[in-house]
Design a protein around this motif. Structure first.
Motif, short mmCIF file in Angstrom:
data_model
loop_
_atom_site.label_atom_id
_atom_site.label_comp_id
_atom_site.label_asym_id
_atom_site.label_seq_id
_atom_site.Cartn_x
_atom_site.Cartn_y
_atom_site.Cartn_z
N GLY A 176 0.85 -1.28 -0.01
CA GLY A 176 0.01 -0.04 0.05
C GLY A 176 1.03 1.32 -0.01
O GLY A 176 0.56 2.06 -0.70
N ASP A 179 2.84 1.89 -3.32
CA ASP A 179 1.85 2.04 -4.45
C ASP A 179 1.50 3.58 -4.63
O ASP A 179 0.89 4.22 -5.63
N ASN A 180 1.91 4.22 -3.50
CA ASN A 180 1.35 5.64 -3.40
C ASN A 180 2.39 6.72 -2.96
O ASN A 180 1.96 7.76 -2.49
N ARG A 181 3.60 6.30 -3.28
CA ARG A 181 4.84 7.29 -2.92
C ARG A 181 5.69 7.61 -3.75
O ARG A 181 5.97 6.59 -4.71
N THR A 182 6.30 8.55 -4.01
CA THR A 182 7.26 8.97 -4.86
C THR A 182 8.71 8.70 -4.27
O THR A 182 8.79 8.32 -3.20
#
Length: 270
Positions: A176, A179-182
């Protein structure tokens, strides 16, 4: 007549887990002796042992291994997931995670890292530097590191119910997050707070160092260096007690002093 061992199934022997527990206990005892006056250890807390201070907590996962550690193997990915879980559950506290092992960092197979083929060494080189102060090659490698961690995460989750629930939950946290971080966010939120403590001393070397530390502190108990050093086995047993939940698993300077003092009283009593 020679006394021979019974024929047995080696698969049922727990030698590797026992070696791991022994190694963990010596590491904890070594950390206990190095505590500051405003710190304590909690054994079997969030991880194998937590070092709690007034402003920061470091939760330590111990791994005794005969192999190298890489980011593309499941133990690393699971530990990263555990850190993310602890951070989520303790949002108001400054938490760091330490992966403590006797194993060396290994090369990442098939990676495109530029600064070092060992992903953990790349991680460590970037850990204490601001993202904007990193070189172009380091920033490139920060794009690669999350992809290396994704490999064991995807493999593990793909196995479904065949892996332990606690590992599956950790891998789910890792998935999780990834999938949502630079890469900048990965650096600031994970790399900056996750310590790889590799190639730690052997259990034998830790025991030798601990005896040396005890000898140096003989003035505290007004006893000979040898007398204080002989309390090592009692301190080790106190770590084992803490691991079973005695006194909430807490070890601090006061407990250390009391255990050594009690040992000296017993040995010197008529």
């Amino acid at each position: 007549m020679a006394l021979l061992p019974l024929a047995c199934d080696p698969r049922r022997q727990a030698r590797a887990p026992q070696a791991g527990f022994n190694y963990q206990n010596w590491l904890i005892l070594h950390a206990w002796l190095d505590l500051g006056p405003d710190e304590c250890l909690i054994v079997e807390g969030a991880e194998d042992y937590d070092q709690i201070g007034k402003t920061c907590a470091v939760t330590n996962q111990v791994k005794h291994s005969g192999d190298s550690i890489t980011l593309t193997r499941r133990p690393a990915a699971v530990s990263i997931g555990h850190y993310l879980y602890h951070r989520a559950k303790n949002g108001d506290r400054d938490i760091r995670y330490a992966y403590v092992t006797n194993a060396p960092p290994g090369k990442e197979p098939g990676s495109k890292l530029r600064t070092d083929s060992r992903g953990i060494e790349v991680w460590r080189a970037c850990m204490n530097r601001d993202y904007d102060g990193l070189s172009d090659d380091q920033k490139h490698d920060l794009e690669v590191l999350p992809n290396l961690v994704r490999r064991p995460v995807q493999r593990g989750l793909g196995r479904g119910a065949s892996i332990q629930a606690v590992e599956r939950d950790a891998l789910t946290y890792a998935a999780g997050f990834l999938d949502n971080r630079t890469s900048r966010e990965f650096h600031e939120e994970v790399i900056a707070n996750f310590i790889w403590s590799t190639e730690c001393p052997s259990a034998e070397d830790l025991a030798t160092a601990i005896v040396g530390k005890l000898r140096q502190r003989c003035d505290e108990w007004q006893a000979s260096p040898g007398m204080v050093a002989s309390s090592c086995h009692r301190l080790y047993y106190r770590v084992v007690e803490a691991a079973t939940g005695y006194d909430g698993g807490r070890l601090d300077a006061a407990v250390l002093y009391a255990v050594v003092e009690e040992h000296i009283d017993v040995v010197t009593s008529p």
